[in-house]
Scaffold this active site. Structure first.
Site, PDB file in Angstrom:
ATOM      1  N   LYS A   1       0.850  -1.188   0.000  1.00  0.00           N
ATOM      2  CA  LYS A   1       0.000   0.000   0.000  1.00  0.00           C
ATOM      3  C   LYS A   1       0.889   1.242   0.000  1.00  0.00           C
ATOM      4  O   LYS A   1       1.513   1.580   0.999  1.00  0.00           O
ATOM      5  CB  LYS A   1      -0.923   0.039   1.213  1.00  0.00           C
ATOM      6  CG  LYS A   1      -2.052   1.034   0.963  1.00  0.00           C
ATOM      7  CD  LYS A   1      -2.543   1.761   2.165  1.00  0.00           C
ATOM      8  CE  LYS A   1      -1.635   2.775   2.736  1.00  0.00           C
ATOM      9  NZ  LYS A   1      -1.478   4.003   1.937  1.00  0.00           N
TER      10      LYS A   1
ATOM     11  N   GLY B   1       6.920   4.679   8.131  1.00  0.00           N
ATOM     12  CA  GLY B   1       6.126   5.898   8.293  1.00  0.00           C
ATOM     13  C   GLY B   1       6.393   6.527   9.646  1.00  0.00           C
ATOM     14  O   GLY B   1       7.436   6.283  10.265  1.00  0.00           O
ATOM     15  N   SER B   2       5.439   7.319  10.107  1.00  0.00           N
ATOM     16  CA  SER B   2       5.633   8.045  11.365  1.00  0.00           C
ATOM     17  C   SER B   2       5.473   7.103  12.557  1.00  0.00           C
ATOM     18  O   SER B   2       4.805   6.072  12.460  1.00  0.00           O
ATOM     19  CB  SER B   2       4.597   9.166  11.457  1.00  0.00           C
ATOM     20  OG  SER B   2       3.307   8.594  11.428  1.00  0.00           O
TER      21      SER B   2
ATOM     22  N   GLY C   1       2.873   4.155  13.287  1.00  0.00           N
ATOM     23  CA  GLY C   1       3.510   2.872  13.592  1.00  0.00           C
ATOM     24  C   GLY C   1       2.845   2.213  14.791  1.00  0.00           C
ATOM     25  O   GLY C   1       2.618   0.996  14.809  1.00  0.00           O
TER      26      GLY C   1
ATOM     27  N   CYS D   1      14.096  10.358   6.491  1.00  0.00           N
ATOM     28  CA  CYS D   1      14.050   9.987   7.905  1.00  0.00           C
ATOM     29  C   CYS D   1      15.423  10.099   8.553  1.00  0.00           C
ATOM     30  O   CYS D   1      15.523  10.276   9.757  1.00  0.00           O
ATOM     31  CB  CYS D   1      13.497   8.580   8.058  1.00  0.00           C
ATOM     32  SG  CYS D   1      14.416   7.383   7.081  1.00  0.00           S
TER      33      CYS D   1
ATOM     34  N   GLU E   1       9.968  15.413  15.458  1.00  0.00           N
ATOM     35  CA  GLU E   1      10.338  15.336  14.043  1.00  0.00           C
ATOM     36  C   GLU E   1       9.432  16.254  13.212  1.00  0.00           C
ATOM     37  O   GLU E   1       8.208  16.157  13.279  1.00  0.00           O
ATOM     38  CB  GLU E   1      10.182  13.896  13.547  1.00  0.00           C
ATOM     39  CG  GLU E   1      10.609  13.730  12.105  1.00  0.00           C
ATOM     40  CD  GLU E   1      10.256  12.359  11.531  1.00  0.00           C
ATOM     41  OE1 GLU E   1       9.095  11.926  11.677  1.00  0.00           O
ATOM     42  OE2 GLU E   1      11.147  11.731  10.937  1.00  0.00           O
TER      43      GLU E   1
HETATM   44  P1  NAD Z   1       2.624   8.293   7.665  1.00  0.00           P
HETATM   45  O1  NAD Z   1       2.808   7.538   8.929  1.00  0.00           O
HETATM   46  O2  NAD Z   1       1.623   9.386   7.651  1.00  0.00           O
HETATM   47  O3  NAD Z   1       2.169   7.289   6.491  1.00  0.00           O
HETATM   48  C1  NAD Z   1       2.947   6.181   6.091  1.00  0.00           C
HETATM   49  C2  NAD Z   1       2.040   5.189   5.380  1.00  0.00           C
HETATM   50  O4  NAD Z   1       1.120   4.641   6.334  1.00  0.00           O
HETATM   51  C3  NAD Z   1       1.167   5.775   4.279  1.00  0.00           C
HETATM   52  O5  NAD Z   1       1.044   4.852   3.232  1.00  0.00           O
HETATM   53  C4  NAD Z   1      -0.164   5.989   4.978  1.00  0.00           C
HETATM   54  O6  NAD Z   1      -1.260   6.045   4.093  1.00  0.00           O
HETATM   55  C5  NAD Z   1      -0.211   4.765   5.875  1.00  0.00           C
HETATM   56  N1  NAD Z   1      -1.048   4.888   7.075  1.00  0.00           N
HETATM   57  C6  NAD Z   1      -1.384   6.012   7.758  1.00  0.00           C
HETATM   58  N2  NAD Z   1      -2.134   5.682   8.832  1.00  0.00           N
HETATM   59  C7  NAD Z   1      -2.243   4.335   8.848  1.00  0.00           C
HETATM   60  C8  NAD Z   1      -2.898   3.395   9.706  1.00  0.00           C
HETATM   61  N3  NAD Z   1      -3.589   3.787  10.780  1.00  0.00           N
HETATM   62  N4  NAD Z   1      -2.793   2.070   9.421  1.00  0.00           N
HETATM   63  C9  NAD Z   1      -2.087   1.657   8.350  1.00  0.00           C
HETATM   64  N5  NAD Z   1      -1.478   2.490   7.476  1.00  0.00           N
HETATM   65  C10 NAD Z   1      -1.553   3.818   7.730  1.00  0.00           C
HETATM   66  O7  NAD Z   1       4.051   8.792   7.206  1.00  0.00           O
HETATM   67  P2  NAD Z   1       4.370   9.778   5.999  1.00  0.00           P
HETATM   68  O8  NAD Z   1       3.954  11.160   6.360  1.00  0.00           O
HETATM   69  O9  NAD Z   1       3.851   9.169   4.751  1.00  0.00           O
HETATM   70  O10 NAD Z   1       5.973   9.681   5.980  1.00  0.00           O
HETATM   71  C11 NAD Z   1       6.787  10.416   6.836  1.00  0.00           C
HETATM   72  C12 NAD Z   1       7.213   9.590   8.043  1.00  0.00           C
HETATM   73  O11 NAD Z   1       7.834   8.384   7.610  1.00  0.00           O
HETATM   74  C13 NAD Z   1       8.260  10.308   8.882  1.00  0.00           C
HETATM   75  O12 NAD Z   1       7.967  10.102  10.240  1.00  0.00           O
HETATM   76  C14 NAD Z   1       9.559   9.622   8.510  1.00  0.00           C
HETATM   77  O13 NAD Z   1      10.571   9.700   9.461  1.00  0.00           O
HETATM   78  C15 NAD Z   1       9.082   8.226   8.305  1.00  0.00           C
HETATM   79  N6  NAD Z   1      10.027   7.484   7.468  1.00  0.00           N
HETATM   80  C16 NAD Z   1      10.813   6.542   8.057  1.00  0.00           C
HETATM   81  C17 NAD Z   1      11.750   5.847   7.293  1.00  0.00           C
HETATM   82  C18 NAD Z   1      12.650   4.808   7.896  1.00  0.00           C
HETATM   83  O14 NAD Z   1      13.199   4.001   7.146  1.00  0.00           O
HETATM   84  N7  NAD Z   1      12.856   4.790   9.206  1.00  0.00           N
HETATM   85  C19 NAD Z   1      11.878   6.137   5.948  1.00  0.00           C
HETATM   86  C20 NAD Z   1      11.059   7.103   5.392  1.00  0.00           C
HETATM   87  C21 NAD Z   1      10.132   7.774   6.161  1.00  0.00           C
END
Ligand code: NAD
Length: 497
Positions: free
Chosen positions: A185, A236-237, A241, A292, A393
């Protein structure tokens, strides 16, 4: 394919995109569509089908069918096919680079690197596919005791928008190499790169092995809570997470989580200041501040504080902002209007708490880019380690600058956040480099090097930055398999307990 225009429709991306299930594009179960916009202009680029929970069910079922054969496919053959996936991605590098730059906003050269990395991931794990050795614990005339690794089944992968190509490749390559099938996704703002990569990979792999369901929270949480998904990998965030971990826990599904960071750059007085300033700035502002591993905290030893700050500020003030398609562009727009809004809010919070906006780059003056999500890359001073700007962040193009008096204070500030993804240390003193690297609570440390890990090293965080590692053989590959112990009794009477 012209690269000139940053606006208007673009045939590379503006075509019909459905959900990608069982080797073909199909509409969403409710017919819903998701608009993809150009972050540099705000203009519509294309539409893709927006998946529902029902669509996730169908994709998981398809992936489970494909898994039945893939699991038993000779690992060497799996490796051969994944190598070809790497090749096909590379062969379409120009197209994928343009799609990613258009939908994410990043400069073309950065998007190109991202696509190259995605191809490399498939090749790396192609080589790993036939090297998952089990073990024979004992092998005697009376008994055989062995351990073998087996794939989990269906891997549910959820990725963000900041590296659409690389994130598609990261977990997909390792999951497939280990023998799993995949439902991915992508982020609702950058789904096209993943859809096109899946379409290309499907030319080589069996139908149904890779499925892509674009959309937001609904398909995301349907995937992470699905009882027929056997392993979840979320990037993601940390806030989301937690939700993913909670929902997967209902089915006792293992989760890999690559989450946020609040990374420090630490500059000691014996550093090569010129090189350190260049690397530190590109590290913090790379990908328009949306990586990130970008350090949002810059810790400078008090003896070189003024000099180093000046070097950093001079570079930031001169940043050229613009469309990712423009060769001159160093910093693109933020990927979404929400990110731009969040950045503005954090600057307000920082100033309210006593920080000073020391330096800002200029916004682009091209009228075509007025509707874009541009923010001014910023250096903040008078930052206290306890301020929100030093703790939370932002995920945007800024650094908060702090000074320190000695090694102990630098380590205390560096470790004084809830995250632990990465850190960069600048010093010419090898003993100090080693001492500090071993005391920093983070999964990735760069010494006179940016704070990221290259292919082959485990990538992942300490503390709230995540669980598990990706991109290396030892940890990542083993995260996508489970071990099975088999004992065979060869004696005549059998063994009684
Ligand atoms: P986000 O958490 O908003 O979304 C990430 C993904 O999760 C998206 O596809 C989103 O649609 C999905 N999502 C959102 N809520 C969800 C839920 N309740 N259940 C399942 N899926 C859900 O993150 P973002 O704004 O897209 O990306 C930025 C964040 O990602 C930052 O915190 C960044 O540090 C982190 N990030 C981490 C890494 C790493 O490798 N550690 C790499 C890139 C980005």
């Amino acid at each position: 394919m012209g690269l000139e225009s940053s606006t208007g429709s673009d045939a590379t991306i503006d075509r019909e995109w459905g959900l990608f299930v069982d080797g073909e594009f199909r509409p969403a179960s409710d017919g819903a569509l998701l608009e993809v916009r150009n972050p540099a202009t705000g203009d519509r680029l294309t539409e893709v089908a927006a998946g529902t929970a029902e669509d996730v069910d169908a994709a998981v079922e398809t992936a489970r069918d494909a898994f039945k054969e893939w699991k038993w496919t000779d690992p060497e053959r799996r490796g051969d096919l994944l190598r070809e996936v790497g090749d096909v991605i590379e062969a379409h590098e120009d197209e994928l680079t343009r799609i990613e730059s258009l939908e994410n906003g990043k400069p073309m050269w950065q998007a190109r690197r991202d696509v190259e990395l995605a191809a490399r991931r498939f090749r790396y794990f192609a080589g790993a596919a036939d090297k998952l050795y089990g073990s024979a614990v004992s092998h005697t005339p009376e008994e055989v005791r062995t351990m073998v690794y087996e794939p989990y089944g269906v891997a549910g992968l959820i990725i963000p928008w900041n590296w659409p190509a690389m994130h598609t490749g990261d977990f997909m390559s390792v999951a497939l190499a280990a023998g799993n099938s995949v439902v991915l996704k992508p982020s609702p703002s950058t789904p096209v790169t993943s859809l096109r990569m899946a379409e290309l990979a499907d030319e080589i792999l069996p139908d149904g092995l890779i499925n892509v369901i674009p959309g937001g929270v609904e398909p995301g949480s349907a995937l992470s809570s699905h009882e027929n998904v056997d392993i979840v990998a979320f990037t993601g965030s940390d806030a989301n997470g937690v939700k993913v971990l909670e929902s997967a826990a209902q089915n006792i599904t293992p989760v890999m989580a690559e989450l946020g960071g609040k990374n420090p750059t630490i500059v000691f007085p014996d550093a090569d200041l010129e090189t350190a300033a260049q690397t530190a700035v590109s590290n913090s502002f790379f990908n328009s501040g949306q990586a990130c591993t970008n350090p949002e905290r810059l810790l400078i030893h008090e003896d070189v504080y003024d000099e180093f700050l000046e070097r950093v500020s001079a570079q930031v003030a001169d940043f050229v902002l613009g469309s990712g398609l423009d060769d001159e562009t160093q910093i693109g727009p933020q990927a979404t209007p929400q990110q731009a809004q969040k950045f503005a809010e954090y600057l307000d919070i920082a100033v309210d708490e006593g920080a000073t906006i020391h330096t800002q780059a200029s916004l682009p003056d091209d009228p075509e880019l007025e509707g874009g999500n541009f923010v001014r890359p910023t250096v903040l001073t008078d930052v206290d380690p306890e301020m929100r700007i030093a703790q939370e962040e932002v995920f945007g193009p800024l650094v908060g600058v702090m000074s320190f008096a000695d090694e102990a204070e630098a380590i205390e500030i560096a470790n004084g956040v809830k995250y632990g993804l990465s850190a960069a240390i600048y010093t010419q003193d090898l003993e100090r480099a080693h001492r500090v690297a071993s005391r920093i609570e983070a999964g990735i440390i760069g010494v006179n090097h940016p704070s990221f890990a290259l292919q082959g090293l485990p990538f992942g965080g300490y503390k709230r930055s995540g669980i598990g590692r990706k991109n290396d053989f030892e940890e990542a590959m083993h995260d996508f398999v489970q071990s099975k112990s088999i004992e065979i009794d060869l004696t005549e009477g059998g063994m009684s307990l």
